[in-house]
Scaffold this active site. Structure first.
Site, PDB file in Angstrom:
ATOM      1  N   GLU A   1       0.827  -1.192   0.000  1.00 41.23           N
ATOM      2  CA  GLU A   1       0.000   0.000   0.000  1.00 41.23           C
ATOM      3  C   GLU A   1       0.871   1.256   0.000  1.00 41.23           C
ATOM      4  O   GLU A   1       2.090   1.195   0.251  1.00 41.23           O
ATOM      5  CB  GLU A   1      -0.948   0.015   1.205  1.00 41.23           C
ATOM      6  CG  GLU A   1      -0.280   0.127   2.542  1.00 41.23           C
ATOM      7  CD  GLU A   1      -1.256   0.010   3.711  1.00 41.23           C
ATOM      8  OE1 GLU A   1      -2.363  -0.545   3.524  1.00 41.23           O
ATOM      9  OE2 GLU A   1      -0.898   0.445   4.815  1.00 41.23           O
TER      10      GLU A   1
ATOM     11  N   ARG B   1      -7.810  -7.404  20.738  1.00 42.06           N
ATOM     12  CA  ARG B   1      -7.272  -7.865  22.023  1.00 42.06           C
ATOM     13  C   ARG B   1      -7.109  -6.654  22.924  1.00 42.06           C
ATOM     14  O   ARG B   1      -7.249  -5.515  22.487  1.00 42.06           O
ATOM     15  CB  ARG B   1      -5.893  -8.513  21.815  1.00 42.06           C
ATOM     16  CG  ARG B   1      -4.869  -7.503  21.281  1.00 42.06           C
ATOM     17  CD  ARG B   1      -3.474  -8.060  21.149  1.00 42.06           C
ATOM     18  NE  ARG B   1      -2.516  -7.017  20.815  1.00 42.06           N
ATOM     19  CZ  ARG B   1      -2.197  -6.630  19.604  1.00 42.06           C
ATOM     20  NH1 ARG B   1      -2.792  -7.203  18.563  1.00 42.06           N
ATOM     21  NH2 ARG B   1      -1.317  -5.667  19.395  1.00 42.06           N
TER      22      ARG B   1
END
Length: 483
Positions: free
Chosen positions: A201, A293
């Site tokens: 990217e 998380r």
């Protein structure tokens, strides 16, 4: 709603101890697991029960069939994965469910979605989140990758499709360097994640790394707990985290909150999570990843909001509704977290190990230490180099920086090199004090920082030796002490 009575902690070190403490306050029994090299771990002593896992010290925390077997044997009704290891393993979360054990975290499908950086990018784009230009499918062929990079335009960044923590990531500024960087990224990705897929990217130069802490229950309630500035990094791994960001303008801040909460609501996300963005010099926002998380840096958010993130994770897993509305979340002051690593910044951050021979920690108002080390503890060489976290808080940014200086000067660990001297330099740097930093900060500053860790140790040793001599003199009645 099923109340959790006993939690197995599928992790080690400071995060295991952090979860044990949260469980104790909720009057939930805790069960620790430990590898052969972690037998002296303080979390092993603090848990209500503990079980060893023999064999390879890393696989001990990755073999979820064994971990689930221990959880069932111990009568646990839930497992908390902490961060790292199995925390973002969808198969583990599903296996917990299949065995009638509550996984304290998001649904397996969300862990799987956001564990795949390309799939998550596509999903976030569909719900209106701005993303960086790049590939939506894995790039497996170096020639295809080179062609795509040329079309996007250099600089580009190559990222491991199934990883994190800066592993399998390479910045390519010139076309002539692409092949070497591609091979380096794919080799590292295979080594750490067992897969060599990458995506490419556009690389944003000199951005700020801003992340939004999300908390969501099973009933569609999605809130944010503010942002953290994680721009100070080395090798794409965070070194210092700050809440809130000292230089983020309010318009950009509100837009980040809106984007993150709206996306998680649309995707039906549950539990806590962190939506990570890059913010460029023109305040353009780009989604980079979502972490399903609890983050290493969660304490700075807890410090400025008063919300115990671990406890909320447990209560959401039980099926509880969020106990507060967005407008009831109060943000107060500034918090800074310093990751304390057993490494030598002067030698390219080479990890170190050894026994803690002297250990002096800072204290006072607004100072928190999250660690599992103690005097006499032998730091094993098998795991990540982070051995603790220092968190400071003050009502103002200026006050937080001053408190950090004082706390870091009080912090003394002997037995192996640490990055404490680097932190001492950072908090005295004019750009840090002004809050003007981005992800290139450390790369630009390392050559000018004066890291004299050995000199600092010698000074401390001389100071302690002088005190000992003085005490011996007093004890020998060579000096009369006036009362």
């Amino acid at each position: 709603m099923k109340k959790i009575s006993k939690v197995l902690i599928a992790n080690r070190g400071e995060i295991a101890l952090r979860i044990i403490r949260a469980c104790k306050e909720l009057e939930i029994n805790s069960v620790a697991i430990f590898s052969e090299v972690d037998v002296e771990g303080i979390w092993v002593r603090k848990a209500d029960e503990c079980y060893p896992i023999m064999g390879d010290p890393i696989k001990a925390y990755l073999d979820y069939s064994v971990i689930i077997s221990i959880a069932k044997k111990a009568g646990c009704d839930a497992i908390h994965p902490g961060y790292g290891f199995l925390s973002e393993n969808a198969d583990f979360a599903q296996a917990c469910q299949d065995n009638g054990i509550i996984f304290i975290g998001p649904k397996p499908e969300h862990i799987e979605l956001f564990g795949d950086k390309m799939a998550s990018k596509v999903a976030m784009k569909k719900v209106g989140v701005p993303v960086l230009e790049g590939t939506n499918e894995p790039v497996k062929d170096i020639h295809e990758g080179e062609k795509i990079a040329r079309e996007i335009g250099f600089p580009v960044i190559i990222k491991a499709a199934f990883g994190g923590g800066g592993r399998g990531m390479r910045i390519v500024k010139l076309e002539k360097d692409f092949k070497d960087m591609y091979e380096s990224a794919t080799n590292e990705s295979m080594k750490y994640f067992g897969r060599d897929e990458v995506f490419i990217e556009k690389y944003v130069e000199n951005p700020r790394h801003i992340e939004i802490q999300i908390i969501a229950d099973k009933y569609g309630n999605v809130l944010h707990l503010g942002e953290r500035d994680c721009s100070i990094q080395r090798r794409h791994q965070k070194v210092i985290e700050i809440a809130p960001s000292p230089r983020l303008n309010n318009e950009t801040r509100k837009e980040l909150y809106r984007i993150a909460t709206k996306a998680m609501f649309k995707l039906g996300y549950e539990s806590v999570g962190t939506v990570e963005f890059l913010v460029d010099e023109q305040n353009n926002i780009y989604f980079i990843e979502m972490n399903t998380r609890v983050q290493v840096e969660h304490p700075v958010t807890e410090t400025i909001t008063g919300v115990d993130i671990i406890q909320r994770m447990i209560e959401i897993a039980e099926g509880d509704k969020l106990q507060f509305l967005q407008e009831e979340v109060q943000f107060r002051g500034y918090a800074i977290e310093f990751r304390i690593n057993a490494e030598n910044p002067q030698k390219n951050f080479m990890p170190g190990t050894g026994t803690v021979s002297k250990y002096l920690t800072p204290g006072g108002p607004g100072v928190r230490i999250d660690t599992s080390i103690y005097s006499g503890y032998k730091v094993p060489a098998n795991y990540d180099s982070m051995i603790g976290k220092l968190i400071v808080w003050s009502l103002t940014w200026e006050g937080a920086v001053k408190k950090a200086k004082r706390a870091l000067d009080e912090f003394y660990i002997e037995g192996f090199p640490t990055n404490i001297p680097l932190h001492r330099e950072i908090v005295r740097d004019a750009d840090f004090i002004a809050g003007t930093f981005n992800t290139s900060y450390l790369d630009k500053k390392m050559d000018i920082f004066k890291l004299h860790s050995e000199d600092n140790m010698k000074k401390e040793e001389e100071k302690i030796a002088n005190i000992v001599k003085l005490m011996e003199t007093i004890n020998n009645n060579k000096i009369k002490v006036k009362h």
